[in-house]
Design a protein around this motif. Structure first.
Motif, PDB file in Angstrom:
ATOM      1  N   MET A  46      -1.914   4.873  54.238  1.00  0.00           N
ATOM      2  CA  MET A  46      -2.558   4.826  55.545  1.00  0.00           C
ATOM      3  C   MET A  46      -3.965   4.280  55.385  1.00  0.00           C
ATOM      4  N   VAL A  47      -4.381   3.447  56.310  1.00  0.00           N
ATOM      5  CA  VAL A  47      -5.757   2.958  56.349  1.00  0.00           C
ATOM      6  C   VAL A  47      -6.441   3.669  57.513  1.00  0.00           C
ATOM      7  N   CYS A  48      -7.425   4.510  57.165  1.00  0.00           N
ATOM      8  CA  CYS A  48      -8.103   5.329  58.165  1.00  0.00           C
ATOM      9  C   CYS A  48      -9.592   5.015  58.168  1.00  0.00           C
ATOM     10  N   ARG A  49     -10.228   5.382  59.255  1.00  0.00           N
ATOM     11  CA  ARG A  49     -11.678   5.244  59.343  1.00  0.00           C
ATOM     12  C   ARG A  49     -12.292   6.637  59.474  1.00  0.00           C
ATOM     13  N   LYS A  50     -13.352   6.867  58.716  1.00  0.00           N
ATOM     14  CA  LYS A  50     -14.043   8.152  58.777  1.00  0.00           C
ATOM     15  C   LYS A  50     -14.948   8.159  60.009  1.00  0.00           C
ATOM     16  N   GLU A  51     -14.692   9.101  60.920  1.00  0.00           N
ATOM     17  CA  GLU A  51     -15.424   9.165  62.169  1.00  0.00           C
ATOM     18  C   GLU A  51     -15.771  10.610  62.501  1.00  0.00           C
ATOM     19  N   PRO A  52     -16.764  10.808  63.360  1.00  0.00           N
ATOM     20  CA  PRO A  52     -17.035  12.168  63.839  1.00  0.00           C
ATOM     21  C   PRO A  52     -15.987  12.584  64.856  1.00  0.00           C
ATOM     22  N   VAL A  53     -15.758  13.882  64.966  1.00  0.00           N
ATOM     23  CA  VAL A  53     -14.802  14.398  65.933  1.00  0.00           C
ATOM     24  C   VAL A  53     -15.256  15.787  66.359  1.00  0.00           C
ATOM     25  N   VAL A  54     -15.035  16.129  67.613  1.00  0.00           N
ATOM     26  CA  VAL A  54     -15.360  17.470  68.088  1.00  0.00           C
ATOM     27  C   VAL A  54     -14.241  18.404  67.663  1.00  0.00           C
ATOM     28  N   ILE A  55     -14.591  19.394  66.862  1.00  0.00           N
ATOM     29  CA  ILE A  55     -13.603  20.345  66.372  1.00  0.00           C
ATOM     30  C   ILE A  55     -13.443  21.498  67.353  1.00  0.00           C
ATOM     31  N   SER A  56     -14.565  22.030  67.859  1.00  0.00           N
ATOM     32  CA  SER A  56     -14.547  23.080  68.879  1.00  0.00           C
ATOM     33  C   SER A  56     -15.839  22.968  69.659  1.00  0.00           C
ATOM     34  N   ALA A  57     -16.095  23.888  70.550  1.00  0.00           N
ATOM     35  CA  ALA A  57     -17.255  23.802  71.429  1.00  0.00           C
ATOM     36  C   ALA A  57     -18.531  23.583  70.636  1.00  0.00           C
ATOM     37  N   LEU A  58     -19.214  22.485  70.943  1.00  0.00           N
ATOM     38  CA  LEU A  58     -20.507  22.152  70.338  1.00  0.00           C
ATOM     39  C   LEU A  58     -20.437  22.023  68.817  1.00  0.00           C
ATOM     40  N   MET A  59     -19.252  21.904  68.251  1.00  0.00           N
ATOM     41  CA  MET A  59     -19.111  21.820  66.798  1.00  0.00           C
ATOM     42  C   MET A  59     -18.473  20.480  66.441  1.00  0.00           C
ATOM     43  N   GLN A  60     -19.234  19.655  65.727  1.00  0.00           N
ATOM     44  CA  GLN A  60     -18.728  18.342  65.354  1.00  0.00           C
ATOM     45  C   GLN A  60     -18.352  18.327  63.885  1.00  0.00           C
ATOM     46  N   GLY A  61     -17.231  17.764  63.579  1.00  0.00           N
ATOM     47  CA  GLY A  61     -16.800  17.595  62.205  1.00  0.00           C
ATOM     48  C   GLY A  61     -16.478  16.133  61.946  1.00  0.00           C
ATOM     49  N   ARG A  62     -15.607  15.873  60.997  1.00  0.00           N
ATOM     50  CA  ARG A  62     -15.220  14.495  60.707  1.00  0.00           C
ATOM     51  C   ARG A  62     -13.703  14.388  60.762  1.00  0.00           C
ATOM     52  N   THR A  63     -13.243  13.202  60.966  1.00  0.00           N
ATOM     53  CA  THR A  63     -11.813  12.954  60.905  1.00  0.00           C
ATOM     54  C   THR A  63     -11.567  11.662  60.150  1.00  0.00           C
ATOM     55  N   PHE A  64     -10.421  11.574  59.503  1.00  0.00           N
ATOM     56  CA  PHE A  64      -9.943  10.302  58.978  1.00  0.00           C
ATOM     57  C   PHE A  64      -8.967   9.778  60.030  1.00  0.00           C
ATOM     58  N   ARG A  65      -9.434   8.850  60.883  1.00  0.00           N
ATOM     59  CA  ARG A  65      -8.652   8.398  62.024  1.00  0.00           C
ATOM     60  C   ARG A  65      -7.856   7.140  61.659  1.00  0.00           C
ATOM     61  N   PHE A  66      -6.582   7.189  61.893  1.00  0.00           N
ATOM     62  CA  PHE A  66      -5.689   6.088  61.562  1.00  0.00           C
ATOM     63  C   PHE A  66      -6.077   4.827  62.335  1.00  0.00           C
ATOM     64  N   THR A  67      -6.113   3.704  61.634  1.00  0.00           N
ATOM     65  CA  THR A  67      -6.499   2.426  62.256  1.00  0.00           C
ATOM     66  C   THR A  67      -5.308   1.652  62.786  1.00  0.00           C
ATOM     67  N   GLY A  68      -4.106   2.143  62.502  1.00  0.00           N
ATOM     68  CA  GLY A  68      -2.913   1.405  62.877  1.00  0.00           C
ATOM     69  C   GLY A  68      -2.417   0.486  61.772  1.00  0.00           C
ATOM     70  N   GLN A  69      -3.131   0.470  60.657  1.00  0.00           N
ATOM     71  CA  GLN A  69      -2.746  -0.411  59.551  1.00  0.00           C
ATOM     72  C   GLN A  69      -2.204   0.398  58.377  1.00  0.00           C
ATOM     73  N   TRP A  70      -1.280  -0.219  57.669  1.00  0.00           N
ATOM     74  CA  TRP A  70      -0.760   0.328  56.420  1.00  0.00           C
ATOM     75  C   TRP A  70      -1.035  -0.679  55.311  1.00  0.00           C
ATOM     76  N   ALA A  71      -1.195  -0.200  54.095  1.00  0.00           N
ATOM     77  CA  ALA A  71      -1.488  -1.088  52.972  1.00  0.00           C
ATOM     78  C   ALA A  71      -0.692  -0.646  51.750  1.00  0.00           C
ATOM     79  N   PRO A  72      -0.268  -1.614  50.936  1.00  0.00           N
ATOM     80  CA  PRO A  72       0.448  -1.223  49.716  1.00  0.00           C
ATOM     81  C   PRO A  72      -0.520  -0.699  48.650  1.00  0.00           C
ATOM     82  N   MET A  73      -0.100   0.320  47.948  1.00  0.00           N
ATOM     83  CA  MET A  73      -0.792   0.807  46.754  1.00  0.00           C
ATOM     84  C   MET A  73       0.269   1.069  45.697  1.00  0.00           C
TER      85      MET A  73
END
Length: 817
Positions: A46-73
């Motif tokens: 999976m090719v993801c982008r590291k972004e901020p995300v709201v986890i709960s009220a007033l609490m921000q965390g991070r997410t690895f958000r899928f970009t829609g792309q796949w890559a061979p490894m």
């Protein structure tokens, strides 16, 4: 020399923390290719982008958000004897070769059976097994009975990540985080994969592994932090700490083992950040600044892991026997007369010594030019021979840097023997020094010729000081600068050790400060420049214990500390610790001879040197074993007593070899508490009193006493001590027999064929001693078994005498007392 201080500040900053990073990690196994015991895994990442995300009220965390792309490894598993798995990962299709000088040679493949199911591939060897799950991808290792040892952490069904996926979130609208296959909200580590900064192009390969409650980790090189590395961040970057009381390290080794029953070696000289649950406690994370991931996993107990690591990266050579005597040094002896005078005083005062060291001030112009100043050292060969007749070898200092003012600089610069800037000019530090380029074979040969000139004057030891300043921004003839920085100590010590052995085969060694994986092949190493107080002493011990659990059998330290002048009590306590260390060298920026600290110091030097020299046959026997099996002479208690939970954090006492427990005193207090591991009993050397294991005892420790205990179940050979190792061939071997549950034994291995002594005491109180192998010396037994009534040696009745609670037998005695 001290640019490392700046460099550490830069390196210690986390590099992969900002938003917008690209995170690529395997999610599916699309197929495998098998070639004998090598498995190639074709992976869809999976090719993801590291972004901020709201986890709960007033609490921000991070997410690895899928970009829609796949890559061979591509990953590979190579099953190797005796209990090793090589795991590699690269971007794209295929795996490029990765030869590294840390690895001597890769063993032949080990037999392996494979079973495929709908969900996974299972691989079985004689002593362990591996499982690769297909979707989602995950690697697990287990022992032969199926007990889980190692599990990659690349998803979590029990934390906020999975909770968010199931729709428990605030707000509305389409969010890829709701799809369990597409996003990782709140995930706290980088999983097995690759992270790239799209703005700078910087990237690292990563690995995260699950951690069990109570799990402990050991190794990573000579680290002055607490022994158990759970809860610490370790940076794999050789740096001059200018002390031993900080988080920097002269000796980095990207190898560690877990109390769960596995070890890991990262086969790269690049920067690595080991986050061992210092932030996230469910998994540890490793960020490797290389172009792929290449690691070796070892399955087994701690000793088996150390042995397998030594098989891979090389076993230590055995130092000459005289190296285990006392070394005397200071910074500096200024002339030949001073060296000879100190040597004479040591002999006149009956203070044992085998080596004297001459530090930097011997050079002609203080430009570190590899040549003695003839005005102050008129005849080095004669001095070497004179001291050799006294049983004393000579050691000499040098460094791998050339000052611009030195005679050798122009020649080295003209011939391309120095590290260079991008424009091709020699890369001079702000101190006006250039770094010898050990990736250039011609530079190595030139450097070895310089050392040969010293060695041919009778010098037996080359002190390979420094070695931490090969900057990654420099240009090298045969190596990328990003590799060269950590590789430099290995290439440096190898070059010096090789020429030592060419001139004095089997009768020489190096005395190194910086080190990397593989340096254990070229002994020995000392703990660097410590402060001259109890903290410096204690932190030195922690560094030595950590290095021993990183595959280095031999280690020492500067008795008295390096900087400044220790207080007399500190000197005495450090001297006691030194005399019961694998090797012992007195050294510092002021005098370290015992008479500089008063007559009490002289008296106790004599006493503890006598103890050390009486144990020299035992020490050399243990050294031979350690060189063969990869375990250290300075042994953290957890190595020999892994089942005792009380020892997992102990780093203020140790075993010297397998038979002696040593508890240095790190204060002016006249007593100290000592934990005695469970599983055996312990006899206090100073009183002969027995203590059961599994308890903490408080023992009196006035200034003349350092607590030392014999381990129950052992027999320790001792001799009558002399003034140097080479002039004291034992006439009689005395065995200190310390039974546990009526049994004791030891195999003594020195220059001759092994001699095995076994002791057994039966219910009738009859003791049987069996000695097998060639017995080169007279036999004496000191049996610490007060309930013994009768003694048979090799089946024949033997007479003995009582000395308190100790039965004493000496070959040739005519009556029983």
């Amino acid at each position: 020399m001290y640019i490392d201080l700046q460099e550490y500040q830069e390196f210690s900053k986390p590099a992969f923390t900002r938003e917008g990073l690209i995170v690529q990690f395997p999610r599916r196994v699309t197929g495998i290719t098998r070639d004998g015991s090598r498995i190639l895994l074709h992976l869809q990442a999976m090719v993801c982008r590291k972004e901020p995300v709201v986890i709960s009220a007033l609490m921000q965390g991070r997410t690895f958000r899928f970009t829609g792309q796949w890559a061979p490894m591509t990953a590979s598993l190579e099953f190797l004897p005796p209990r090793t798995l090589r795991l590699r990962l690269a971007d794209g299709e295929g795996l490029p070769p990765n030869p590294q000088p840390m690895v001597l040679s890769q063993p032949e493949p080990a037999p392996m059976a494979m079973v495929e199911t709908e969900d996974c591939y299972r691989f079985f060897t004689e002593s362990w097994q591996a499982t690769v799950w297909k979707d989602p991808y995950r690697l697990e290792l287990a022992d032969a009975n199926g007990k889980l040892l190692y599990r990659q952490y690349n998803d979590d069904r029990h934390n906020v990540t999975n909770d968010r996926r199931r729709g428990h979130q605030e707000g509305e609208g389409d969010d890829p985080a709701q799809d369990p296959a597409l996003s990782f909200p709140g995930f706290e580590t980088y999983p097995f994969g690759c992270v790239t900064d799209p703005d700078t192009g910087a990237h690292c390969f990563t690995e995260s592994v699950c951690v069990e409650p109570g799990e402990t980790f050991y190794g990573f090189g000579e680290r002055f932090s607490p022994l158990n590395k759970n809860g610490q961040e370790l940076l794999n970057w050789v740096i001059n700490p200018v002390g031993v009381s900080n988080n920097k390290a002269y000796k980095c080794v990207p190898f560690f083992f877990s109390s769960r029953g596995y070890g890991v070696y990262y086969n790269t000289p690049r920067k690595i950040r080991f986050s061992m649950c210092n932030y996230y406690y469910k998994a540890y994370e490793c960020q490797v600044g290389s172009d792929g991931l290449d690691l070796f996993l070892f399955v087994g107990d701690q000793k088996q892991v150390l042995s397998a690591y030594a098989d891979l990266t090389g076993h230590s050579a055995l130092p000459p026997k005289w190296a285990f005597g006392v070394w005397m040094s200071r910074n500096c002896y200024m002339n030949q007369e001073e060296v000879e005078t100190v040597a004479a005083q040591l002999r006149e005062r009956q203070l044992p010594c085998d080596v004297m060291h001459i530090d930097w001030a011997y050079c002609k112009t203080y430009d570190y030019d590899f040549a003695f100043d003839k005005r102050r050292f008129p005849d080095v060969a004669a001095m070497s021979e004179k001291l050799l007749q006294m049983g004393i070898r000579l050691s000499v200092w040098q460094i791998p840097y050339i000052k611009k003012t030195a005679d050798t600089y122009r020649y080295a610069a003209e011939h391309g023997y120095l590290a260079r800037e991008a424009d091709g000019s020699p890369a001079d530090t702000q101190d006006g020094e250039a770094v010898i380029d050990f990736s250039n074979p011609q530079a190595v040969a030139w450097y070895q010729d310089l050392l040969r000139g010293l060695l041919e004057q009778g010098i037996r030891v080359i002190k390979t000081d420094f070695g931490e300043n090969a900057q990654d921004c420099y240009r090298y003839a045969g190596c990328d600068g990003r590799d060269m920085h950590n590789l430099y100590p290995l290439l440096y010590n190898r070059a010096a050790y090789e020429v030592c052995q060419q001139v004095h085969p089997g009768d020489s060694l190096v005395w190194g400060r910086s080190a990397y994986a593989g340096c254990q092949r070229y002994p020995v190493y000392w703990g660097g420049d410590s402060d001259s107080d109890y903290n410096g002493m204690y932190h030195s011990l922690r560094g030595g214990l950590s290095l021993g659990l990183s595959g280095f059998p031999f280690w020492s330290h500067d008795v008295g500390g390096y900087f400044c002048t220790p207080e007399p009590n500190v000197y005495i306590r450090w001297m006691q610790f030194g005399m019961l260390s694998p090797l012992v060298r007195f050294h510092g920026t002021s005098a370290r001879e015992p008479w500089a600290f008063g007559e009490k110091a002289v008296e106790l030097y004599r006493q503890y040197a006598a103890l050390r020299y009486s144990l020299i046959e035992y020490l050399y026997s243990e050294a031979r074993r350690c060189a063969e099996d990869g375990t250290p002479m300075l042994r953290a208690l957890v190595l020999d007593f892994p089942e005792d939970p009380m020892v997992k954090n102990i780093d203020d006492s140790y075993l010297l070899g397998r038979n002696l427990l040593v508890a240095p005193v790190f204060s002016d207090e006249p007593e100290r508490a000592v934990y005695l591991p469970a599983g055996t009993d312990w006899m206090y050397l100073h009183t002969g009193r027995w203590h059961r294991g599994g308890q903490c005892v408080r023992v009196k420790a006035p200034i003349d006493v350092m607590p030392i205990f014999y381990r129950g179940g052992t027999a320790t050979p001792r001799i009558t001590p002399g003034q140097c190792v080479s002039q004291t061939p034992p006439q009689e071997l005395t065995w200190e027999v310390c039974p546990f549950e009526g049994r004791a034994g030891y195999t003594y291995r020195a220059e001759h064929d092994p001699v095995r002594l076994d002791f057994a005491l039966d219910d009738s109180r009859e003791a049987r001693v069996t000695v097998t192998g060639h017995e080169p010396y007279g036999l004496c037994l000191r049996i610490h078994a007060p309930n013994m009534q009768k003694l048979l040696i090799n089946g024949s009745p033997a007479l003995f005498a009582w000395e308190g609670d100790t039965a004493v037998y000496r070959k040739g005695a005519s009556k029983e007392c």
